[in-house]
Each structure stands twice: as structure tokens, then as C-alpha cells.
Design an enzyme around this catalytic site. Sequence first.
Site, PDB file in Angstrom:
ATOM      1  N   CYS A  10      28.980  31.270   8.916  1.00  0.00           N
ATOM      2  CA  CYS A  10      28.899  30.644   7.599  1.00  0.00           C
ATOM      3  C   CYS A  10      29.940  29.533   7.555  1.00  0.00           C
ATOM      4  O   CYS A  10      30.430  29.107   8.615  1.00  0.00           O
ATOM      5  CB  CYS A  10      29.087  31.672   6.476  1.00  0.00           C
ATOM      6  SG  CYS A  10      30.680  32.506   6.487  1.00  0.00           S
ATOM      7  N   ASN A  13      33.854  31.683   7.039  1.00  0.00           N
ATOM      8  CA  ASN A  13      34.042  32.941   7.786  1.00  0.00           C
ATOM      9  C   ASN A  13      34.991  33.891   7.037  1.00  0.00           C
ATOM     10  O   ASN A  13      35.728  34.658   7.645  1.00  0.00           O
ATOM     11  CB  ASN A  13      34.530  32.669   9.209  1.00  0.00           C
ATOM     12  CG  ASN A  13      34.478  33.877  10.147  1.00  0.00           C
ATOM     13  OD1 ASN A  13      35.309  34.037  11.019  1.00  0.00           O
ATOM     14  ND2 ASN A  13      33.498  34.744   9.989  1.00  0.00           N
ATOM     15  N   CYS A  15      33.548  35.168   3.746  1.00  0.00           N
ATOM     16  CA  CYS A  15      32.661  35.887   2.816  1.00  0.00           C
ATOM     17  C   CYS A  15      31.400  36.364   3.537  1.00  0.00           C
ATOM     18  O   CYS A  15      31.309  37.522   3.939  1.00  0.00           O
ATOM     19  CB  CYS A  15      32.290  35.002   1.614  1.00  0.00           C
ATOM     20  SG  CYS A  15      33.702  34.568   0.559  1.00  0.00           S
ATOM     21  N   ARG A  16      30.428  35.468   3.699  1.00  0.00           N
ATOM     22  CA  ARG A  16      29.097  35.908   4.145  1.00  0.00           C
ATOM     23  C   ARG A  16      29.049  36.396   5.593  1.00  0.00           C
ATOM     24  O   ARG A  16      28.481  37.464   5.869  1.00  0.00           O
ATOM     25  CB  ARG A  16      28.087  34.760   3.957  1.00  0.00           C
ATOM     26  CG  ARG A  16      27.858  34.419   2.516  1.00  0.00           C
ATOM     27  CD  ARG A  16      27.163  33.083   2.370  1.00  0.00           C
ATOM     28  NE  ARG A  16      28.029  31.980   2.766  1.00  0.00           N
ATOM     29  CZ  ARG A  16      27.657  30.716   2.842  1.00  0.00           C
ATOM     30  NH1 ARG A  16      26.406  30.400   2.573  1.00  0.00           N
ATOM     31  NH2 ARG A  16      28.512  29.781   3.188  1.00  0.00           N
ATOM     32  N   SER A  17      29.604  35.627   6.529  1.00  0.00           N
ATOM     33  CA  SER A  17      29.414  36.034   7.932  1.00  0.00           C
ATOM     34  C   SER A  17      30.220  37.274   8.320  1.00  0.00           C
ATOM     35  O   SER A  17      29.691  38.107   9.082  1.00  0.00           O
ATOM     36  CB  SER A  17      29.638  34.867   8.902  1.00  0.00           C
ATOM     37  OG  SER A  17      30.936  34.348   8.817  1.00  0.00           O
ATOM     38  N   ASP A 127      26.245  30.691  -0.847  1.00  0.00           N
ATOM     39  CA  ASP A 127      27.707  30.753  -0.840  1.00  0.00           C
ATOM     40  C   ASP A 127      28.203  31.382  -2.145  1.00  0.00           C
ATOM     41  O   ASP A 127      27.950  30.837  -3.216  1.00  0.00           O
ATOM     42  CB  ASP A 127      28.203  29.301  -0.713  1.00  0.00           C
ATOM     43  CG  ASP A 127      29.699  29.194  -0.591  1.00  0.00           C
ATOM     44  OD1 ASP A 127      30.381  30.207  -0.815  1.00  0.00           O
ATOM     45  OD2 ASP A 127      30.165  28.095  -0.269  1.00  0.00           O
TER      46      ASP A 127
HETATM   47  P1  4NP Z   1      31.765  31.692   3.281  1.00  0.00           P
HETATM   48  O1  4NP Z   1      32.308  31.258   1.843  1.00  0.00           O
HETATM   49  O2  4NP Z   1      31.234  30.430   3.928  1.00  0.00           O
HETATM   50  O3  4NP Z   1      30.676  32.662   2.953  1.00  0.00           O
HETATM   51  O4  4NP Z   1      32.939  32.304   4.013  1.00  0.00           O
HETATM   52  C1  4NP Z   1      33.205  30.212   1.642  1.00  0.00           C
HETATM   53  C2  4NP Z   1      34.547  30.415   1.832  1.00  0.00           C
HETATM   54  C3  4NP Z   1      35.446  29.383   1.594  1.00  0.00           C
HETATM   55  C4  4NP Z   1      34.987  28.159   1.163  1.00  0.00           C
HETATM   56  C5  4NP Z   1      33.633  27.948   0.978  1.00  0.00           C
HETATM   57  C6  4NP Z   1      32.749  28.982   1.222  1.00  0.00           C
HETATM   58  N1  4NP Z   1      35.920  27.119   0.882  1.00  0.00           N
HETATM   59  O5  4NP Z   1      35.484  26.055   0.398  1.00  0.00           O
HETATM   60  O6  4NP Z   1      37.125  27.279   1.125  1.00  0.00           O
END
Ligand code: 4NP
Length: 156
Positions: A10, A13, A15-17, A127
Site C-alpha cells: 500500500c 505500509n 494500515c492496509r498492507s 485508504d
Molecule cells: P496505508 O495508509 O497506505 O494503508 O498504510 C496510509 C498511511 C499513511 C499515509 C497515507 C496512507 N500518509 O499520507 O502518511
Amino acid sequence: MCPKRILFVCLGNICRSPMAEAVFSKIVRDHGAQAAFEVDSAGLSSYHQGDLPDSRMRWHAERRGYTLTHRSRPVKREDFDRFDLIIGMDEENIRQLNRRAATPEQRAKIRRMADFRQRLLLDEVPDPYYGGDAGFEHVIDLLEDSCAGLYAALTR
Ligand code: 4NP
């Protein structure tokens, strides 16, 4: 079954992945299939490198029996050789992965998480970072459904 190396990807790295990694790993453990799979996750950004998953993601994960211990790391060039499948969460992840793949063989390893959905209708795993509790619960629902589909697809 051949050993399968699977990388979930994702943006951050955090949240989702890492959640996908935990959900899929539990399915593998529940089937006693640990010897057949290597599972990891990584992010397209290195912004959160070394961090545990987001505290909100960890809290929602714990409520469903998952403990998230992965530390965020960026996708590396070698990942495209090491892993058999590289699974992105949304369209932007897929675009970025396609840009980073160096050969047609590497590009052929890229999949969308939603390609493996079973019960739930989804185009992507959205997201949850800037949303609320419902977004995190929705992510886990989508991942439980699509990781079950992924396991079925790889073991049929
Ligand atoms: P992820 O979520 O891609 O599912 O880990 C996010 C985590 C951090 C950010 C965006 C999405 N960020 O903008 O910092």
C-alpha cells in the site's frame, strides 16, 4: 503446492498492507500451511519506515484477534524478483508498482487485492488514513474477504 512468496503493498505500509499480511498469515496458519507461504508487506512511500502500524489500525485489528507487529519498509527493487505475487490495494498502488517493475516478468506478478474478492463488492481497498473508525473496520472486512479468496485461488 509450490512455496508461494506474497508481498502486500500500500502507500504507507502502516494500515492496509500490514493488515493484509496479518489476515492472510492467519488463514495460512489456520490451514497449517506455513511451510508453503512466505508473506510480507511494504509501502510505496518510505515516510513511515521503521514504524509499527498506525495505532488505529492496530486497535481495530486487536478487536478481531490480529496483533500487528510489522515494521514499515519501502518496496525494494529486489522484491520484484523475490516475490511470486505483488498485491496492491488501490489503483494508485497498481500504477506505481507498474512503473517500478523493470521487466514484463516482474510486471506480470502485480495484482489488485480486489481481484480476489469473494462475497463483498469492491474495486479497491480504500485508504483509511484520513477517515474514521468505520473506514478501518471496512478495510478489515474487505481484507478478510479477499484474502480468503486469494488463499482459495492459490490452493485450488
Ligand atoms: P496505508 O495508509 O497506505 O494503508 O498504510 C496510509 C498511511 C499513511 C499515509 C497515507 C496512507 N500518509 O499520507 O502518511
